[in-house]
Design a protein around this motif. Structure first.
Motif, PDB file in Angstrom:
ATOM      1  N   VAL A   1      31.939 -21.110 -31.235  1.00 22.79           N
ATOM      2  CA  VAL A   1      31.355 -22.445 -31.102  1.00 22.79           C
ATOM      3  C   VAL A   1      29.841 -22.331 -31.190  1.00 22.79           C
ATOM      4  N   ASN A   2      29.237 -23.505 -31.312  1.00 24.69           N
ATOM      5  CA  ASN A   2      27.774 -23.547 -31.322  1.00 24.69           C
ATOM      6  C   ASN A   2      27.130 -22.859 -32.515  1.00 24.69           C
ATOM      7  N   LYS A   3      27.809 -22.856 -33.639  1.00 26.70           N
ATOM      8  CA  LYS A   3      27.207 -22.273 -34.842  1.00 26.70           C
ATOM      9  C   LYS A   3      26.897 -23.412 -35.806  1.00 26.70           C
ATOM     10  N   TYR A   4      25.777 -23.304 -36.452  1.00 21.68           N
ATOM     11  CA  TYR A   4      25.432 -24.275 -37.481  1.00 21.68           C
ATOM     12  C   TYR A   4      25.737 -23.668 -38.847  1.00 21.68           C
ATOM     13  N   ILE A   5      26.565 -24.352 -39.619  1.00 21.89           N
ATOM     14  CA  ILE A   5      26.896 -23.894 -40.968  1.00 21.89           C
ATOM     15  C   ILE A   5      26.271 -24.860 -41.979  1.00 21.89           C
ATOM     16  N   LEU A   6      25.551 -24.298 -42.930  1.00 22.31           N
ATOM     17  CA  LEU A   6      24.951 -25.115 -43.985  1.00 22.31           C
ATOM     18  C   LEU A   6      25.853 -25.059 -45.219  1.00 22.31           C
ATOM     19  N   GLY A   7      26.362 -26.178 -45.664  1.00 18.77           N
ATOM     20  CA  GLY A   7      27.226 -26.224 -46.851  1.00 18.77           C
ATOM     21  C   GLY A   7      26.415 -26.591 -48.086  1.00 18.77           C
ATOM     22  N   ILE A   8      26.737 -25.961 -49.207  1.00 23.90           N
ATOM     23  CA  ILE A   8      26.047 -26.250 -50.464  1.00 23.90           C
ATOM     24  C   ILE A   8      27.077 -26.537 -51.556  1.00 23.90           C
ATOM     25  N   GLU A   9      26.921 -27.697 -52.222  1.00 25.16           N
ATOM     26  CA  GLU A   9      27.843 -28.098 -53.287  1.00 25.16           C
ATOM     27  C   GLU A   9      27.055 -28.329 -54.580  1.00 25.16           C
ATOM     28  N   THR A  10      27.442 -27.602 -55.644  1.00 29.27           N
ATOM     29  CA  THR A  10      26.766 -27.797 -56.937  1.00 29.27           C
ATOM     30  C   THR A  10      27.729 -27.582 -58.108  1.00 29.27           C
ATOM     31  N   THR A  11      29.039 -27.761 -57.886  1.00 27.17           N
ATOM     32  CA  THR A  11      29.985 -27.343 -58.922  1.00 27.17           C
ATOM     33  C   THR A  11      29.940 -28.186 -60.203  1.00 27.17           C
ATOM     34  N   ALA A  12      29.530 -29.467 -60.080  1.00 29.22           N
ATOM     35  CA  ALA A  12      29.497 -30.334 -61.267  1.00 29.22           C
ATOM     36  C   ALA A  12      28.297 -31.286 -61.215  1.00 29.22           C
TER      37      ALA A  12
ATOM     38  N   GLY B   1      25.271 -30.063 -46.723  1.00 31.87           N
ATOM     39  CA  GLY B   1      25.917 -30.556 -45.512  1.00 31.87           C
ATOM     40  C   GLY B   1      25.613 -29.618 -44.358  1.00 31.87           C
ATOM     41  N   ILE B   2      25.609 -30.158 -43.157  1.00 35.47           N
ATOM     42  CA  ILE B   2      25.444 -29.300 -41.980  1.00 35.47           C
ATOM     43  C   ILE B   2      26.583 -29.615 -41.012  1.00 35.47           C
ATOM     44  N   VAL B   3      27.275 -28.545 -40.613  1.00 34.30           N
ATOM     45  CA  VAL B   3      28.479 -28.709 -39.795  1.00 34.30           C
ATOM     46  C   VAL B   3      28.373 -27.843 -38.550  1.00 34.30           C
ATOM     47  N   LYS B   4      28.853 -28.392 -37.443  1.00 33.11           N
ATOM     48  CA  LYS B   4      28.920 -27.603 -36.198  1.00 33.11           C
ATOM     49  C   LYS B   4      30.147 -28.064 -35.424  1.00 33.11           C
ATOM     50  N   ASP B   5      30.933 -27.138 -34.969  1.00 35.69           N
ATOM     51  CA  ASP B   5      32.141 -27.445 -34.185  1.00 35.69           C
ATOM     52  C   ASP B   5      33.020 -28.500 -34.862  1.00 35.69           C
ATOM     53  N   GLY B   6      33.209 -28.387 -36.161  1.00 31.35           N
ATOM     54  CA  GLY B   6      34.085 -29.315 -36.868  1.00 31.35           C
ATOM     55  C   GLY B   6      33.498 -30.701 -37.048  1.00 31.35           C
ATOM     56  N   LYS B   7      32.224 -30.864 -36.714  1.00 32.95           N
ATOM     57  CA  LYS B   7      31.586 -32.173 -36.924  1.00 32.95           C
ATOM     58  C   LYS B   7      30.550 -32.058 -38.038  1.00 32.95           C
ATOM     59  N   VAL B   8      30.587 -33.024 -38.937  1.00 32.88           N
ATOM     60  CA  VAL B   8      29.622 -33.023 -40.036  1.00 32.88           C
ATOM     61  C   VAL B   8      28.381 -33.778 -39.565  1.00 32.88           C
ATOM     62  N   LEU B   9      27.294 -33.036 -39.339  1.00 33.03           N
ATOM     63  CA  LEU B   9      26.070 -33.619 -38.774  1.00 33.03           C
ATOM     64  C   LEU B   9      25.156 -34.177 -39.861  1.00 33.03           C
ATOM     65  N   ALA B  10      25.287 -33.636 -41.061  1.00 37.34           N
ATOM     66  CA  ALA B  10      24.511 -34.155 -42.190  1.00 37.34           C
ATOM     67  C   ALA B  10      25.349 -33.978 -43.446  1.00 37.34           C
ATOM     68  N   ASN B  11      25.242 -34.937 -44.354  1.00 39.07           N
ATOM     69  CA  ASN B  11      25.995 -34.859 -45.611  1.00 39.07           C
ATOM     70  C   ASN B  11      25.200 -35.632 -46.661  1.00 39.07           C
ATOM     71  N   VAL B  12      24.214 -34.965 -47.261  1.00 39.09           N
ATOM     72  CA  VAL B  12      23.342 -35.658 -48.205  1.00 39.09           C
ATOM     73  C   VAL B  12      23.613 -35.138 -49.616  1.00 39.09           C
ATOM     74  N   LYS B  13      23.375 -36.020 -50.595  1.00 38.82           N
ATOM     75  CA  LYS B  13      23.661 -35.596 -51.968  1.00 38.82           C
ATOM     76  C   LYS B  13      22.855 -36.405 -52.960  1.00 38.82           C
ATOM     77  N   ASP B  14      22.800 -35.885 -54.167  1.00 34.15           N
ATOM     78  CA  ASP B  14      22.180 -36.596 -55.276  1.00 34.15           C
ATOM     79  C   ASP B  14      22.955 -36.180 -56.522  1.00 34.15           C
ATOM     80  N   SER B  15      23.371 -37.167 -57.314  1.00 32.59           N
ATOM     81  CA  SER B  15      24.204 -36.833 -58.467  1.00 32.59           C
ATOM     82  C   SER B  15      23.466 -37.041 -59.780  1.00 32.59           C
ATOM     83  N   TYR B  16      23.708 -36.133 -60.698  1.00 32.61           N
ATOM     84  CA  TYR B  16      23.171 -36.242 -62.051  1.00 32.61           C
ATOM     85  C   TYR B  16      24.048 -37.217 -62.819  1.00 32.61           C
ATOM     86  N   THR B  17      23.428 -38.245 -63.379  1.00 35.23           N
ATOM     87  CA  THR B  17      24.219 -39.179 -64.191  1.00 35.23           C
ATOM     88  C   THR B  17      23.498 -39.440 -65.511  1.00 35.23           C
ATOM     89  N   THR B  18      24.276 -39.825 -66.497  1.00 29.36           N
ATOM     90  CA  THR B  18      23.694 -40.248 -67.768  1.00 29.36           C
ATOM     91  C   THR B  18      24.257 -41.624 -68.074  1.00 29.36           C
TER      92      THR B  18
END
Ligand code: ATP
Ligand code: FE2
Length: 330
Positions: free
Chosen positions: A2-13, A19-36
């Motif tokens: 418990v009490n660990k901060y995990i930083l998630g990174i998504e860039t597959t497409a 994202g930032i997660v701790k104890d199964g709670k998503v504390l931050a979930n920010v994104k920006d998408s490339y569009t045309t």
């Protein structure tokens, strides 16, 4: 753990997310998408986009979670599957950060993250209907692995809908616009294509294009018929997977699962067979890094991570059942 901060990174497409997660709670979930304008993706351009927005989004995520970067305990990177240039942008960013902060990195499979985030909704052992732009798959856990029980044989459902919308001059993304137009439509037969638990959309797309160009059909009716047909195919495939696996939970994932009509059809099917439907909120349906951090935390908790960041690599073609699911006990 418990009490660990995990930083998630998504860039597959298209999407760069932190994202930032701790104890199964998503504390931050920010994104920006490339569009045309056209909605098509040029992988090298998307990768440039990811590199451009990475620093800002990283700061924004830390601010949202209210933590300092030195408090991060591990990084979870979605290193598979996806578009190579996009994955590489994520890998470079991750290696830099992990090197600077001396952090272990958890490699996360993107498709499995769509399934595991379903735990937030209470789903324990679901069949996942993963309906996004590029992907259309039916995935479930069986005999120690996540397996793909059915999938599209050609286009992803989102790309199918978006392409039709583009033909109709609706712009990108077309999914939400088609959903609105469909509300006022009537049913016309446009064909139906399912084999076992696999589906195909390109024949139906050709038919819809011809009907559109003939000028004799209303766009509302075509939109309605598109949704009723394509979603019925998905629901039928999902129902077969439920019957085949004996599972009693259906989980939705992917951007197209934001569609209210698809949700309704899935709910009705589940009710009729005594199963339960789970649908995460929209921010966890579309591509996002919250789900990467969420699965990353579960894996890190079971000591699954790469200590030597030099060994870390991307795996653009990783199949769902290539992944050794060492974090789940049967
Ligand atoms: P992946 O790499 O997982 O395939 P992606 O970037 O192609 O991801 P998502 O972010 O999961 O896709 O979803 C994008 C798709 O969702 C688009 O095709 C878009 O039209 C569709 N979409 C978003 N909202 C809705 C909606 N309300 N109804 C229908 N489709 C929607
Ligand atoms: Fe996705």
């Amino acid at each position: 753990m418990v009490n660990k901060y995990i930083l998630g990174i998504e860039t597959t497409a298209h999407t760069f997310g932190i994202g930032i997660v701790k104890d199964g709670k998503v504390l931050a979930n920010v994104k920006d998408s490339y569009t045309t304008e056209k909605g098509g993706i040029i992988p090298s351009e998307a990768a440039k986009h990811h590199e451009k927005v990475a620093g800002e989004l990283y700061k924004k995520a830390l601010e949202t979670a209210g933590i300092n970067e030195n408090e991060i305990d591990a990084i979870a990177l979605s290193n598979a599957p996806g578009l190579a240039p996009c994955l590489l942008a994520g890998l470079r960013f991750t290696k830099q950060l992990a090197g600077k902060l001396h952090l272990p990195v958890v490699p996360v499979n993107h498709c499995i993250a769509h399934l595991e985030i379903g735990r937030l909704t209470g789903a324990k052992d679901p069949v996942l209907l993963y309906a996004s732009g590029a992907n259309t798959q039916i995935i479930a856990y069986a005999s120690g692995k996540y397996r793909v029980f059915g999938e599209t044989l050609d286009l992803g459902i989102g790309n199918f809908i978006d392409t039709f919308a583009r033909y109709a001059g609706l712009g990108f993304p077309g999914g939400p616009k088609i959903m609105e137009l469909a509300r006022g439509g009537k049913y016309i037969d446009i064909g139906y294509s399912i084999k076992g638990m696999d589906v195909a959309f390109s024949g139906i797309l050709t038919k819809l294009r011809q009907m559109l160009e003939s000028g004799t059909y209303k766009l509302e009716d075509l939109s309605y018929s598109l949704q009723e047909t394509a979603f019925a195919m998905l629901v039928e495939a999902a129902e077969r997977a439920l019957a085949h696996t004996g599972k009693r939970e259906l989980l939705l994932g992917g951007g197209v699962a934001c569609n209210k009509r698809l949700q309704e059809m899935c709910r009705i099917m589940c009710e009729e067979r005594g199963a339960k439907m789970f649908c995460p909120e929209n921010q966890f349906l579309v591509d996002n890094a919250g789900m990467i951090g969420y699965l990353g935390e579960i894996m890190f908790d079971k000591n699954i991570f790469e200590k030597n960041i030099e060994k870390l690599d991307i795996n653009p073609r990783e199949r769902t059942d290539d992944v050794k699911v060492l974090w789940k006990s049967e």
